[in-house]
Design an enzyme around this catalytic site. Structure first.
Site, short mmCIF file in Angstrom:
data_model
loop_
_atom_site.label_atom_id
_atom_site.label_comp_id
_atom_site.label_asym_id
_atom_site.label_seq_id
_atom_site.Cartn_x
_atom_site.Cartn_y
_atom_site.Cartn_z
CB SER A 77 -8.54 0.80 1.94
OG SER A 77 -9.83 0.99 1.41
CE1 TYR A 112 -9.80 -1.36 -1.14
CE2 TYR A 112 -8.06 -2.37 -2.42
CZ TYR A 112 -8.59 -1.27 -1.78
OH TYR A 112 -7.90 -0.08 -1.79
C1 GCO Z 1 -13.80 1.12 -4.28
C2 GCO Z 1 -12.55 1.97 -4.35
C3 GCO Z 1 -11.86 1.98 -2.98
C4 GCO Z 1 -10.78 2.99 -2.95
C5 GCO Z 1 -10.10 3.11 -1.62
C6 GCO Z 1 -10.98 3.67 -0.59
O1 GCO Z 1 -14.07 0.38 -5.23
O2 GCO Z 1 -14.49 1.25 -3.27
O3 GCO Z 1 -11.72 1.54 -5.35
O4 GCO Z 1 -11.41 0.75 -2.72
O5 GCO Z 1 -9.82 2.76 -3.89
O6 GCO Z 1 -9.55 1.92 -1.20
O7 GCO Z 1 -10.28 3.79 0.61
#
Ligand code: GCO
Length: 264
Positions: free
Chosen positions: A147, A160
């Site tokens: 990501s 995340y």
């Molecule tokens: C967020 C998004 C990101 C994208 C992606 C970007 O809330 O910033 O959901 O997480 O999904 O991962 O690369």
């Protein structure tokens, strides 16, 4: 000659979380390049059956397997069943993932753990058990879906980012340990794509929507099908000497510091 490099005929590709979103787009790409698909999801058999029909409409041979990628016992049983019923897995795409948008100081430890478990530990679990037969057959492709958060922080997505940052390094270490078996492990880092996962921050009038369009040199949200090429490349002979690389497909976000919103 050159197009054969991208030909996946005769290959079997397991894509985790491939009943919708980016997982389905990448799986569609692998299927259109000739691969037989193993479609995975964990929410419902109906969702898997619906996805199998969608792949079928594109002339793609696909088999559905419902299993929880964070549960090692389920993963071992599923891979054993897949390799008996469909055949040896040539290509593994670790795509299944979740996101929880909560400021770190308010985030419950259980929520943090769940994000890490699905987004970082499950690629390890599934790869650990799929790679065994790849090592015996001296060939294989593993693609981990990273990501922007493998490189950048953002308010409210700390767990995340921790997972996706970790996945980048797990990818490099898988490459370090498995390349000698002619197994190529790489990552794809999607930028901001129009999916159900980004829908809450992409809504008309949502400040993040305008921010991304302004922050992305391509000045748009990505179309999930724009990930197909990267998936086919990293799954095919065309990338036989590419290892431990994260291919960012982001419209140029990581290439630039961005510009003031009032500047065209
Ligand atoms: C967020 C998004 C990101 C994208 C992606 C970007 O809330 O910033 O959901 O997480 O999904 O991962 O690369």
């Amino acid at each position: 000659m050159s197009l054969e490099l991208f030909d996946l005929k005769g290959k079997i590709a397991l894509v985790t979380g491939s009943t919708h979103g980016l997982g389905m787009s990448m799986a569609m790409g692998l299927g259109k390049a000739g691969a037989t698909l193993v479609v995975n999801g964990n929410s419902s058999q109906q969702k898997i059956d619906k996805a199998i029909k969608e792949y079928g409409r594109e002339g793609i041979k696909a088999f559905g397997y419902k299993f929880n990628v964070t549960d090692e016992v389920q993963v071992i049983e599923a891979i054993d069943k897949i390799q008996k019923e469909v055949g040896p897995i040539d290509i593994l795409v670790n795509n299944a993932g979740i996101i929880k948008r909560t400021p770190l100081e308010e985030m419950e430890v259980a929520d943090f753990r769940q994000v890490i478990d699905i987004d970082l530990v499950s690629p390890f679990i599934v790869s650990k058990h799929v790679v065994k037969s790849m090592i015996v057959r001296k060939q294989g492709k593993i693609i981990n879906i990273c990501s922007m958060m493998s490189e950048l922080g953002r308010d409210s997505v700390g767990a995340y980012a921790a997972a996706k940052g970790g996945l980048k390094m797990l990818t490099k270490n898988m490459a370090t340990e498995w390349a000698k078996h002619n197994i190529q492990t790489n990552g794809i880092g999607p930028g901001y794509f129009a999916t159900s996962q980004t829908a809450p921050i992409r809504a008309e009038g949502h400040p993040f929507n305008d921010f991304i369009i302004n922050r992305t040199p391509a000045a748009k949200w990505g179309d999930p099908d724009e990930l197909m090429g990267a998936a086919i490349f990293l799954a095919s002979k065309a990338s036989d000497f590419v290892n431990g690389h994260i291919l960012y497909v982001d419209g140029g976000i990581l290439a630039t510091i961005g510009k003031p919103s009032n500047e065209n």
